[in-house]
Design a protein around this motif. Structure first.
Motif, short mmCIF file in Angstrom:
data_model
loop_
_atom_site.label_atom_id
_atom_site.label_comp_id
_atom_site.label_asym_id
_atom_site.label_seq_id
_atom_site.Cartn_x
_atom_site.Cartn_y
_atom_site.Cartn_z
N ASP A 43 0.85 -1.21 0.00
CA ASP A 43 0.00 0.00 0.00
C ASP A 43 0.88 1.25 0.00
OD1 ASP A 43 -2.13 -1.72 0.02
OD2 ASP A 43 -2.93 -1.11 1.96
N ASP A 44 1.54 1.48 -1.12
CA ASP A 44 2.47 2.62 -1.20
C ASP A 44 1.80 3.83 -1.87
OD1 ASP A 44 2.31 1.29 -3.60
OD2 ASP A 44 4.43 1.41 -4.09
N ILE A 45 0.74 4.32 -1.19
CA ILE A 45 -0.02 5.44 -1.78
C ILE A 45 0.26 6.76 -1.07
CG2 ILE A 45 -1.98 4.26 -2.83
CD1 ILE A 45 -3.41 4.66 -0.04
N ASP A 46 1.16 6.72 -0.10
CA ASP A 46 1.40 7.94 0.68
C ASP A 46 2.91 8.20 0.77
OD1 ASP A 46 1.19 10.07 2.36
OD2 ASP A 46 0.06 9.04 3.93
N PRO A 47 3.51 8.64 -0.37
CA PRO A 47 4.97 8.76 -0.40
C PRO A 47 5.61 9.49 0.79
CG PRO A 47 4.04 9.21 -2.55
CD PRO A 47 2.88 9.05 -1.62
N PRO A 48 5.02 10.58 1.29
CA PRO A 48 5.69 11.24 2.42
C PRO A 48 5.85 10.35 3.65
CG PRO A 48 3.92 12.63 1.53
CD PRO A 48 3.82 11.30 0.86
N ARG A 49 4.97 9.36 3.80
CA ARG A 49 5.06 8.50 4.99
C ARG A 49 5.92 7.25 4.75
NH1 ARG A 49 0.28 6.19 6.73
NH2 ARG A 49 1.41 5.61 8.61
N TYR A 187 -6.93 5.56 1.41
CA TYR A 187 -6.88 4.12 1.69
C TYR A 187 -8.22 3.46 1.32
CZ TYR A 187 -7.65 0.07 4.69
OH TYR A 187 -8.03 -1.16 5.16
N GLN A 188 -9.34 4.11 1.70
CA GLN A 188 -10.66 3.48 1.46
C GLN A 188 -10.87 3.19 -0.03
OE1 GLN A 188 -11.73 2.75 4.23
NE2 GLN A 188 -11.34 4.42 5.66
N LEU A 189 -10.59 4.19 -0.86
CA LEU A 189 -10.81 4.01 -2.29
C LEU A 189 -9.88 2.92 -2.85
CD1 LEU A 189 -12.22 5.20 -4.94
CD2 LEU A 189 -9.96 6.12 -5.37
N CYS A 190 -8.59 3.01 -2.50
CA CYS A 190 -7.62 2.07 -3.09
C CYS A 190 -7.89 0.64 -2.66
CB CYS A 190 -6.20 2.45 -2.67
SG CYS A 190 -5.73 4.05 -3.29
N THR A 191 -8.19 0.47 -1.38
CA THR A 191 -8.36 -0.91 -0.93
C THR A 191 -9.59 -1.54 -1.58
OG1 THR A 191 -8.09 -2.36 0.97
CG2 THR A 191 -9.62 -0.59 1.28
N VAL A 192 -10.68 -0.77 -1.70
CA VAL A 192 -11.89 -1.34 -2.31
C VAL A 192 -11.64 -1.60 -3.81
CG1 VAL A 192 -14.29 -0.88 -2.93
CG2 VAL A 192 -13.47 -0.39 -0.61
N ALA A 193 -11.04 -0.62 -4.49
CA ALA A 193 -10.79 -0.80 -5.94
C ALA A 193 -9.91 -2.03 -6.16
CB ALA A 193 -10.12 0.44 -6.51
N ASP A 194 -8.91 -2.22 -5.30
CA ASP A 194 -8.00 -3.37 -5.47
C ASP A 194 -8.66 -4.69 -5.11
OD1 ASP A 194 -5.89 -2.02 -6.53
OD2 ASP A 194 -4.92 -1.64 -4.60
N GLU A 195 -9.42 -4.69 -4.03
CA GLU A 195 -10.09 -5.95 -3.64
C GLU A 195 -10.97 -6.41 -4.82
OE1 GLU A 195 -8.23 -6.20 -1.08
OE2 GLU A 195 -9.11 -5.08 0.56
N ILE A 196 -11.63 -5.43 -5.46
CA ILE A 196 -12.51 -5.78 -6.59
C ILE A 196 -11.67 -6.24 -7.79
CG2 ILE A 196 -14.17 -4.86 -8.27
CD1 ILE A 196 -15.17 -2.97 -5.99
N ALA A 197 -10.65 -5.45 -8.13
CA ALA A 197 -9.83 -5.78 -9.31
C ALA A 197 -9.14 -7.13 -9.13
CB ALA A 197 -8.80 -4.69 -9.55
#
Ligand code: GLU
Length: 303
Positions: A43-49, A187-197
Motif C-alpha cells: 500500500d504505497d499510496i502515501d509517499p511522504p510516509r 486508503y478506502q478508495l484504493c483498498t476497495v478498488a483493489d479488492e474488486i480488481a
C-alpha cells in the motif's frame, strides 16, 4: 474466479515488526487452510510516509518467515505484479492510479462525489465527522479534495471474529475523502478498488481497521460489488493501548529468529501450541490446526 483469494497489504512505512507479522500470519494461515490463493499488496499510496527500502525489507522478512505467494498464476493479478526471485509476488498500489481514477469516475457519474475546500484545521473540532460544509457549493472537482456522499442508516457485516459489526457511517464520519487535494488517493478508495480488481474473497487484517470497514461497504454498495468476507484479528498493543507500530518504537523483525517470531504470533492469535522445529514444519502444522474460533477478541496487551 478463485473460491478463496486472500491478501496481506502492508504500508511501506517501515520494516515488518511483530505486530504486522500477526496480521500476515493470520491471513496466510487462513488462505492455507482454505487451499486458497494469497498475495502481497504493498500500500504505497502515501509517499511522504514511506521509508526508502521498506518494501524490500518487508518482502525479505515475508520470505524468511515462509510467507510465499500462493497465487496459482492468477490472471487478474498479473498486471502490475513485480516478480522478485526467491521472494513473493507483489502488487504495488503506486502503479495502479488509473484503476483508482476509473473507480472514482464510476462514482462521479452517479453524482456521489463533491469537491471540498475545507482545511484540516477548519475541520479539527468536528473530525472524524465531516459537517458537510461544501456539499452544496458545487466547487470544481479539480484542485480540491474529493468526498463521497454517504446515505443514512446502518452499514453492517458479519465479522468472522467480532460477529455483527454495525456502523451509521453518515453519523460517525459523514462524506469521507477519496482523493486529497494534492492528488493522493485515500486508503478506502484504493483498498476497495483493489479488492474488486484482484477478486479478493477474504480479507484478514488487524482490528485497528474494523471501523474502516463500514466505509468500505459504502463504496462496495455504490459500485454494485459483493464485499469480501472479513476477519479482523487483534493487534499487538503497548501497555498504554497504542497499536505497536514503527511510530511507537516497534523493532524490526529479526529474520534469523523466524521460527520464534512465528510461534509468538501464533500464540498471540490464541492457537494451540506448535512444536515445529523449522519454519516449514510450522506451516505444515498451521495448515492442519488453524482455528478462527480460538482467536481472542479482547484487546490484548503485549510489549
Ligand atoms: N495498509 C494498511 C495498513 O498497513 C492495511 C490495509 C488492509 O489490510 O486493508 O494498515
Amino acid at each position: 474466479m478463485a473460491n478463496y483469494r486472500g491478501r496481506f497489504a502492508p504500508s511501506p512505512t517501515g520494516p515488518l515488526h511483530q505486530g504486522s507479522l500477526v496480521a500476515a500470519v493470520a491471513s496466510y494461515a487462513d488462505a492455507l487452510c482454505n487451499t486458497g490463493e494469497w498475495y502481497v499488496r504493498i500500500d504505497d499510496i502515501d509517499p511522504p510516509r514511506e521509508q526508502p527500502g521498506a518494501t524490500n525489507e518487508i518482502l525479505q522478512a515475508l520470505t524468511a518467515h515462509g510467507l510465499f505467494a500462493r497465487d496459482n498464476g492468477a490472471d487478474s493479478l498479473k498486471d502490475n505484479r513485480v516478480n522478485e526471485p526467491s521472494t513473493t509476488a507483489i502488487v504495488l498500489q503506486s502503479l495502479r492510479s488509473s484503476g483508482y481514477s476509473d473507480t472514482l469516475q464510476q462514482l462521479i457519474k452517479q453524482n456521489l462525489i463533491f469537491a471540498c475546500q475545507c482545511s484540516r484545521k477548519s475541520l479539527a473540532e468536528s473530525l472524524p465527522h465531516y459537517p458537510g460544509v461544501c456539499i452544496d457549493k458545487q466547487l470544481p472537482l479539480e484542485d480540491h479534495a474529493l468526498r463521497v456522499q454517504v446515505k443514512e442508516g446502518l452499514f453492517s457485516f458479519n465479522d468472522r471474529v467480532f460477529g455483527l459489526v454495525q456502523q451509521d457511517v453518515a453519523k460517525e464520519f459523514g462524506p469521507f475523502v477519496l482523493q486529497r487535494r494534492d492528488g493522493l488517493w485515500s486508503y478506502q478508495l484504493c483498498t476497495v478498488a483493489d479488492e474488486i480488481a484482484d477478486q479478493v474473497t477474504h480479507v484478514v487484517r488487524g482490528e485497528d481497521l474494523l471501523d474502516n470497514t463500514p466505509r468500505q461497504l459504502v463504496l462496495y454498495e455504490y459500485l454494485a460489488q459483493q464485499p469480501p468476507v472479513f476477519c479482523h484479528v487483534p493487534v499487538v498493543r503497548q501497555e498504554n493501548g497504542a497499536k505497536l507500530s514503527k511510530q511507537t518504537g516497534a523493532m524490526a523483525l529479526d529474520n534469523s529468529r523466524a521460527l520464534e517470531n512465528l510461534k509468538s504470533a501464533w500464540c498471540f492469535l490464541g492457537q494451540i501450541e506448535s512444536r515445529a522445529a523449522t519454519v516449514e514444519e510450522f506451516w505444515q502444522f498451521v495448515e492442519k490446526s488453524w482455528d478462527t474460533t480460538r482467536i481472542p477478541t479482547g484487546r490484548a496487551v503485549t510489549n
